[in-house]
Write a protein that holds these residues in place. Structure first.
Motif, PDB file in Angstrom:
ATOM      1  N   SER A 151       0.822  -1.210   0.000  1.00 17.77           N
ATOM      2  CA  SER A 151       0.000   0.000   0.000  1.00 17.77           C
ATOM      3  C   SER A 151       0.859   1.263   0.000  1.00 17.77           C
ATOM      4  CB  SER A 151      -0.932   0.006   1.216  1.00 17.77           C
ATOM      5  OG  SER A 151      -1.860  -1.048   1.141  1.00 17.77           O
ATOM      6  N   ASP A 152       1.945   1.253   0.762  1.00 18.54           N
ATOM      7  CA  ASP A 152       2.830   2.414   0.820  1.00 18.54           C
ATOM      8  C   ASP A 152       3.610   2.578  -0.476  1.00 18.54           C
ATOM      9  OD1 ASP A 152       1.913   2.718   3.391  1.00 18.54           O
ATOM     10  OD2 ASP A 152       3.749   2.019   4.358  1.00 18.54           O
ATOM     11  N   ALA A 153       4.064   1.470  -1.036  1.00 17.01           N
ATOM     12  CA  ALA A 153       4.828   1.538  -2.281  1.00 17.01           C
ATOM     13  C   ALA A 153       3.974   2.085  -3.428  1.00 17.01           C
ATOM     14  CB  ALA A 153       5.365   0.156  -2.644  1.00 17.01           C
ATOM     15  N   ILE A 154       2.724   1.635  -3.510  1.00 18.37           N
ATOM     16  CA  ILE A 154       1.841   2.105  -4.580  1.00 18.37           C
ATOM     17  C   ILE A 154       1.598   3.606  -4.448  1.00 18.37           C
ATOM     18  CG2 ILE A 154      -0.489   1.945  -5.546  1.00 18.37           C
ATOM     19  CD1 ILE A 154       1.358  -0.417  -6.238  1.00 18.37           C
TER      20      ILE A 154
ATOM     21  N   PHE B 176       0.371 -11.699  -8.809  1.00 20.39           N
ATOM     22  CA  PHE B 176       1.157 -10.864  -9.713  1.00 20.39           C
ATOM     23  C   PHE B 176       0.308  -9.861 -10.504  1.00 20.39           C
ATOM     24  CE2 PHE B 176       3.022 -10.167 -13.960  1.00 20.39           C
ATOM     25  CZ  PHE B 176       4.176  -9.502 -13.579  1.00 20.39           C
ATOM     26  N   ILE B 177      -0.816 -10.294 -11.046  1.00 20.38           N
ATOM     27  CA  ILE B 177      -1.602  -9.391 -11.895  1.00 20.38           C
ATOM     28  C   ILE B 177      -2.173  -8.223 -11.090  1.00 20.38           C
ATOM     29  CG2 ILE B 177      -3.669  -9.203 -13.339  1.00 20.38           C
ATOM     30  CD1 ILE B 177      -2.992 -11.919 -14.510  1.00 20.38           C
ATOM     31  N   PRO B 178      -2.810  -8.440  -9.937  1.00 15.89           N
ATOM     32  CA  PRO B 178      -3.246  -7.284  -9.143  1.00 15.89           C
ATOM     33  C   PRO B 178      -2.085  -6.368  -8.743  1.00 15.89           C
ATOM     34  CG  PRO B 178      -4.323  -9.270  -8.373  1.00 15.89           C
ATOM     35  CD  PRO B 178      -3.280  -9.711  -9.359  1.00 15.89           C
ATOM     36  N   PHE B 179      -0.945  -6.950  -8.439  1.00 17.59           N
ATOM     37  CA  PHE B 179       0.237  -6.145  -8.126  1.00 17.59           C
ATOM     38  C   PHE B 179       0.583  -5.229  -9.301  1.00 17.59           C
ATOM     39  CE2 PHE B 179       4.774  -5.722  -8.994  1.00 17.59           C
ATOM     40  CZ  PHE B 179       5.202  -5.017  -7.887  1.00 17.59           C
ATOM     41  N   SER B 180       0.637  -5.794 -10.495  1.00 15.28           N
ATOM     42  CA  SER B 180       1.009  -5.025 -11.681  1.00 15.28           C
ATOM     43  C   SER B 180      -0.045  -3.975 -12.014  1.00 15.28           C
ATOM     44  CB  SER B 180       1.211  -5.970 -12.867  1.00 15.28           C
ATOM     45  OG  SER B 180       2.243  -6.890 -12.608  1.00 15.28           O
ATOM     46  N   GLN B 181      -1.305  -4.352 -11.939  1.00 18.69           N
ATOM     47  CA  GLN B 181      -2.366  -3.392 -12.245  1.00 18.69           C
ATOM     48  C   GLN B 181      -2.389  -2.240 -11.258  1.00 18.69           C
ATOM     49  OE1 GLN B 181      -5.640  -6.255 -12.476  1.00 18.69           O
ATOM     50  NE2 GLN B 181      -5.742  -5.950 -14.696  1.00 18.69           N
ATOM     51  N   ALA B 182      -2.150  -2.542  -9.990  1.00 22.61           N
ATOM     52  CA  ALA B 182      -2.084  -1.475  -8.987  1.00 22.61           C
ATOM     53  C   ALA B 182      -0.933  -0.519  -9.291  1.00 22.61           C
ATOM     54  CB  ALA B 182      -1.915  -2.077  -7.599  1.00 22.61           C
TER      55      ALA B 182
ATOM     56  N   TRP C  16      -4.590  -5.973   0.438  1.00 26.65           N
ATOM     57  CA  TRP C  16      -3.299  -6.103   1.109  1.00 26.65           C
ATOM     58  C   TRP C  16      -3.482  -6.590   2.545  1.00 26.65           C
ATOM     59  CZ3 TRP C  16       1.367  -7.238   0.319  1.00 26.65           C
ATOM     60  CH2 TRP C  16       2.383  -6.946   1.228  1.00 26.65           C
ATOM     61  N   LYS C  17      -4.490  -6.055   3.242  1.00 29.62           N
ATOM     62  CA  LYS C  17      -4.763  -6.506   4.614  1.00 29.62           C
ATOM     63  C   LYS C  17      -5.172  -7.976   4.624  1.00 29.62           C
ATOM     64  CE  LYS C  17      -7.279  -5.453   8.855  1.00 29.62           C
ATOM     65  NZ  LYS C  17      -7.549  -6.859   9.159  1.00 29.62           N
ATOM     66  N   GLN C  18      -6.027  -8.327   3.677  1.00 31.92           N
ATOM     67  CA  GLN C  18      -6.456  -9.718   3.578  1.00 31.92           C
ATOM     68  C   GLN C  18      -5.254 -10.632   3.354  1.00 31.92           C
ATOM     69  OE1 GLN C  18      -9.793 -10.266   0.927  1.00 31.92           O
ATOM     70  NE2 GLN C  18      -9.257 -12.388   0.496  1.00 31.92           N
ATOM     71  N   HIS C  19      -4.353 -10.196   2.499  1.00 31.68           N
ATOM     72  CA  HIS C  19      -3.160 -10.995   2.192  1.00 31.68           C
ATOM     73  C   HIS C  19      -2.250 -11.118   3.411  1.00 31.68           C
ATOM     74  CE1 HIS C  19       0.157 -12.657  -0.105  1.00 31.68           C
ATOM     75  NE2 HIS C  19       0.943 -11.673   0.325  1.00 31.68           N
ATOM     76  N   THR C  20      -1.995 -10.006   4.097  1.00 29.91           N
ATOM     77  CA  THR C  20      -1.099 -10.047   5.262  1.00 29.91           C
ATOM     78  C   THR C  20      -1.748 -10.761   6.451  1.00 29.91           C
ATOM     79  OG1 THR C  20      -1.831  -7.814   5.902  1.00 29.91           O
ATOM     80  CG2 THR C  20       0.196  -7.999   4.592  1.00 29.91           C
TER      81      THR C  20
END
Length: 351
Positions: free
Chosen positions: A53-56, A211-217, A279-283
């Protein structure tokens, strides 16, 4: 994150890239010193790891400063996602140098032949952003010319790569997103990897995020940042014209700007709400479902469409200043439309 003086300096530095088609050594050194290419690398690899979230949000802010700057920071940091897929030997060797940054392509545009101790690779890969200064290059190749399912990725040193300076897009001119050519180059086995297999155990949560949500974000953040800059510059132009334009024209244009700003802010809020939730769900160690990934993909593409619709309406209202290639607003508009053409942001039927 950046001082007003730094923002002004960055914009001045990037301005010359319209002609040079590259960023200055001064700006590259600034990026390296700020560790902006290392936002997805742990300290053990010389990184400055941030939560997603911070990186985006960092990518968005860098892109607000300038599209080329934001694009290169985003692409450069994104290369850190390969770290657990490299062998430990390769990751340590290629990520730990202070100036480490990857350029390359995941498209399987080459052919690799297995030989004793490694592979001989040939091919050409387009759109390798950062090829001007990359310390290593990565590219994906087929292991069998007739079989698209057998793929492997390779790590090349700059000496093994021919950079074909063919990036001639209307925007993001300083990103050196050139074609690279590999001709009969040997790559030892320890410098091969697959994004579907981990070879190095790194515990950071980012490496297991889809990977895809990461890239799209990441790419949506670039468009958001450039869009924010566009609206800011448009507002400044309208204020400058307030003493020249008739009241009716000024009122109309100001209302269009207000509407575009409100819609972008709404889209931005929805984008970050969904991103932060994922991101919260993932962590929290909960699986992100395909349905959720699909919903986020739609959110990203809708966000980009909202920004383009608003900025294009304003483009028509700015006047001749908008079409002069030397104007700031024109360059921002060109960068915006170039960034939004990325394949991960293309509208399509996702039903």
């Amino acid at each position: 994150m950046f001082t007003n003086n730094e923002i002004s300096w960055i914009r001045t530095e990037v301005k010359n890239s319209e002609q040079t088609k590259a960023i200055s050594e001064r700006l590259l050194t600034f990026i390296i010193n700020k560790q902006l290419f290392k936002l997805f690398l742990p300290q053990t690899l010389g990184g400055a790891m941030l939560p997603l979230s911070d990186a985006i949000r960092t990518f968005q802010h860098c892109s607000y400063i300038d599209g080329t700057f934001g694009w290169l920071v985003t692409i450069g940091s994104g290369g850190g996602m390969f770290a657990p897929h490299f062998t430990e030997q390769a990751a340590t060797a290629f990520y730990t140098p202070e100036d480490a940054v990857i350029a390359g392509s995941g498209f399987p545009a080459g052919i690799a032949k297995e030989v004793e101790g490694g592979y001989i690779v040939n091919g050409e890969w387009h759109y390798c952003s950062g090829s001007q200064y990359a310390t290593i290059f990565t590219a994906t190749a087929k292991l069998n010319a007739e079989d698209n399912t057998k793929l492997l990725s390779f790590i090349f040193s700059p000496e093994q790569v021919e950079v074909i300076e063919d990036w001639d897009a209307m925007g993001l001119k300083g990103t050196s997103s050139h074609t690279i050519r590999i001709t009969e180059q040997f790559v030892p086995t320890y410098r091969t990897f697959s994004i579907f297999k981990k070879q190095y155990q790194l515990k950071d949560s980012i490496y297991d995020f889809p990977f895809i949500p990461f890239s799209q974000a990441s790419f949506t953040a670039i468009v958001l940042g450039i869009g924010e800059h566009y609206l800011e510059e448009t507002k400044a132009i309208f204020q400058e014209k307030s003493s020249v334009w008739q009241t009716d024209r000024l009122t109309f244009t100001t209302n269009v700007l207000k509407t575009a700003t409100e819609k972008m802010n709404q889209a931005k809020a929805m984008f970050y709400h969904q991103l932060d939730s994922l991101w919260k769900q993932h962590t929290d160690k909960n699986t992100i479902t395909k349905k959720q990934q699909k919903a986020f993909s739609t959110c990203c593409k809708n966000t980009v469409s909202t920004i383009l619709e608003g900025t294009d309406k304003l483009f028509r209202l700015i006047g001749m200043q908008a079409v002069k290639e030397t104007s700031i607003i024109n360059r921002i508009w060109r960068d915006l439309h170039t960034a939004s053409q990325h394949a991960f942001l293309m509208p399509q039927n996702e039903g």
